[in-house]
Design a protein around this motif. Structure first.
Motif, short mmCIF file in Angstrom:
data_model
loop_
_atom_site.label_atom_id
_atom_site.label_comp_id
_atom_site.label_asym_id
_atom_site.label_seq_id
_atom_site.Cartn_x
_atom_site.Cartn_y
_atom_site.Cartn_z
N GLN A 1 -13.80 38.85 61.24
CA GLN A 1 -12.56 39.15 61.97
C GLN A 1 -11.78 37.85 62.16
N THR B 1 -28.64 41.86 60.17
CA THR B 1 -27.85 42.42 59.07
C THR B 1 -26.44 41.83 59.00
N ARG C 1 -17.06 43.20 52.89
CA ARG C 1 -16.67 44.30 53.77
C ARG C 1 -15.28 44.10 54.36
N TYR D 1 -20.59 40.25 54.45
CA TYR D 1 -19.57 40.26 55.49
C TYR D 1 -18.18 39.93 54.94
N TYR E 1 -15.56 35.78 63.00
CA TYR E 1 -16.28 37.05 63.16
C TYR E 1 -16.00 37.65 64.54
N ASN E 2 -16.34 38.94 64.63
CA ASN E 2 -16.14 39.70 65.86
C ASN E 2 -17.22 39.30 66.87
N ASN F 1 -19.55 41.00 61.63
CA ASN F 1 -18.33 41.69 61.24
C ASN F 1 -17.23 40.64 61.16
N HIS G 1 -30.22 43.15 67.85
CA HIS G 1 -29.39 42.43 66.87
C HIS G 1 -29.33 40.97 67.31
N GLN H 1 -19.29 42.57 68.58
CA GLN H 1 -20.21 43.44 67.88
C GLN H 1 -20.66 42.83 66.55
N TYR I 1 -22.76 43.12 62.88
CA TYR I 1 -22.79 44.21 61.91
C TYR I 1 -24.18 44.86 61.91
N SER I 2 -24.20 46.16 62.15
CA SER I 2 -25.46 46.88 62.19
C SER I 2 -25.26 48.23 61.53
N PRO I 3 -25.74 48.39 60.29
CA PRO I 3 -25.56 49.70 59.65
C PRO I 3 -26.38 50.75 60.39
#
Ligand SMILES: Cc1cc2nc3c(=O)[nH]c(=O)nc-3n(C[C@H](O)[C@H](O)[C@H](O)COP(=O)(O)OP(=O)(O)OC[C@H]3O[C@@H](n4cnc5c(N)ncnc54)[C@H](O)[C@@H]3O)c2cc1C
Length: 491
Positions: free
Chosen positions: A347, A342, A441, A438, A141-142, A345, A163, A145, A147-149
């Motif tokens: 990665q 949430t 997406r 995740y 994952y990133n 991201n 977050h 950042q 994930y935050s919609p």
């Protein structure tokens, strides 16, 4: 001056430490470095600081095969995991190979020089480090950042929005009303922890429910083994028991989803207050293990609800307001703090650009061999652990296989190994047979899997023992060749 080492490992988390230990143990002649962008080792277990951070996995399988976990406490908090990782690195001299504050920006495979050329950011300065083999242990994952919609009206909210990936260490939640948006492992961990550490009330706000399994945080079997056997033997037995247990429950859930679903419902019913709407809040529409099943150690989440300190709301968000959240149903939730649990991201390779001869290589064109090497990328392996069992089990298997490949190349005079794309002979499949947000997406940016082995990822440790630990190195899908030996510059 450009440095050269035989192997570069990117990332000093569980996977990087596993790769280093196996290299030292099985390919001791190889020089290696671990490049780590942060100032500390531990990866995930160093990054996340939210209250209660812990694993769902037991330490007998989240721990390494080579370092016994000798406590009966099976599920432990993040700082204890970090401490274990620090000990593992220090006891084996692995920490001496780590270079902190080194972010790999590009990794370019040069066919002419038969080596990887890494462009590395070292505190704002760009340096180049070359290697013969690259192991990406950079997580999934990133790091920058979570994930935050976008939530309508979030600028109107007068409290604090946080977050979990970026939890401010000075955030005071004493006596506060907290709404946690989300129903994954992070939300399930946070809610009882926030209450135990002084929050006035916590609401779990979810769009849809998640399966939650209560599980003891201590392992009586481990305690017995520790009393009866020497440390290593006790660990081996307890580890195998934990592997057998989690494999059994996973298979049970997949083969008999209705039975398993009913069992989980019964567990919840026994622990929740009378009249609680279990079907609305704890009975998902998907099958158990289509998405990760969350653990509530000793049923802590259910206990918090029974005590009236926490509640669950299943609804959708219309907008944030000055004082909280307005839901589609018209209900309003008051909050001093809103936690957006949430997700992540996804990665791969920590965002580093992967190139061959200076050209960017799109990951989506590649197929993953045994879930650890990619077509089009010579002398490279990566670690992504299991979604249904402890990450470390897969990390140790990948590390072992890489050492076998390196030793095979040395023994047979090869200096390049490259998985060969099977073309139309193999149907493309998503690399992960798993559907949390995740993964969905990110699917269009990930390499592919295939419908048959060695391209199919089975997410099954026992089958992988056969496929990876005992599978032959000179697999038909791997092309071994001899090229010019890389020219070693000074280190
Ligand atoms: C909240 C949370 C709970 C989890 N719980 C569990 C669990 O219960 N059981 C389980 O098995 N797994 C769990 N996981 C998955 C977890 O990530 C793994 O347990 C494991 O820690 C992954 O180890 P890793 O070394 O592969 O990756 P990470 O821990 O992510 O470490 C990767 C390292 O690579 C570094 N890095 C990344 N990109 C670069 C770059 N370009 N240059 C240099 N360095 C780089 C990072 O800084 C980091 O230190 C959880 C994850 C999260 C986020």
């Amino acid at each position: 001056m450009t440095e050269f080492v035989d192997v570069v490992i990117v990332g000093a988390g569980i996977s990087g430490i596993s790769a280093a230990w196996h290299l030292q143990d099985r390919s001791p002649d190889k020089s290696y470095l671990i490049l780590e962008r942060r100032e500390n080792l531990g990866g995930t277990w160093d990054l996340f600081k939210y209250p209660g951070i812990r694993s769902d996995s037991d330490m007998y399988t989240l721990g390494f095969r080579f370092k016994p976990w000798s406590s009966e406490q099976a599920i432990v908090d993040g700082p204890s995991i970090l401490n274990y990782l620090k000990e593992a690195a220090a006891e084996n001299g692995i920490d001496k190979h780590m270079r902190f504050g080194h972010t790999v920006r590009t990794a370019n495979w040069s066919d002419v020089d038969n080596q990887w050329e890494l462009t590395v950011d070292r505190g704002g300065e760009s340096v180049q480090i070359n290697c013969g083999f690259l192991i990406a242990c950079s997580g999934y994952y990133n790091y920058d950042q979570g994930y935050s919609p976008e939530f309508a009206g979030s600028q109107d909210f007068e409290g604090t929005i946080v977050h979990p990936q970026h939890w401010p260490e000075d955030l005071d939640h004493q006596g506060k009303k907290v709404v946690v948006i989300g129903s994954g492992a992070t939300a399930v961990t946070l809610i009882p922890a926030l209450i135990d550490s002084g929050a006035a009330h916590v609401t779990m706000l979810q769009r849809s429910p998640t399966y939650i399994a209560p599980q003891p945080d201590k392992d009586a079997f481990a305690a017995r083994m520790n009393r009866m056997l020497p440390t290593n033997a006790a660990y081996t037995v307890t580890r195998w028991k934990a592997i057998a247990r989690s494999t059994f429950y996973y298979q049970l859930a997949r083969r008999f989803p209705n039975f398993f679903r009913k069992q989980l419902r019964t567990f919840a019913e026994r622990r929740l207050p009378e009249g609680f709407d279990i079907d609305k809040h704890f009975n998902p529409s998907y099958k158990p293990w289509d998405q990760r099943l969350c653990v509530a150690p000793n049923g802590d989440l259910f206990r918090a609800i029974r005590k009236g300190k926490a509640d669950v709301v299943t609804d959708t968000i219309e907008r944030f307001t000055k004082t909280g959240i307005k839901l589609t149903s018209g209900q309003e939730l008051d909050a001093d703090i809103i936690v957006t649990a949430t997700g992540l991201n996804m990665q791969l390779f920590g965002g580093a650009e992967i190139q061959r001869n200076g050209e960017a290589m799109p990951l989506t064109d590649m197929m993953a061999f045994k879930g650890m090497m990619l077509t089009g990328l010579p002398n490279m392996a990566f670690t992504v652990g299991y979604t249904n069992a402890s990450w470390t089990l897969k990390a140790d298997l990948v590390s072992e296989f890489v050492c076998r490949v390196l030793n095979y190349m040395d023994d047979n005079g090869f200096d390049r190994v490259e998985p060969q794309h099977p073309g139309d002979a193999v149907e493309e499949r998503p690399i992960m047979d798993f559907s949390p947000g995740y993964v969905l997406r990110a699917l269009d940016q990930l390499p592919k899997g295939g419908h048959v082995t060695p391209w199919r990822l089975k997410q099954n440790y026992l089958l992988d023992l056969q496929l990876i630990r005992r599978g032959k190195v000179d697999d038909e899908a791997l092309l071994f060749t001899k090229h010019r030996a890389p020219v070693a510059a000074s280190i």
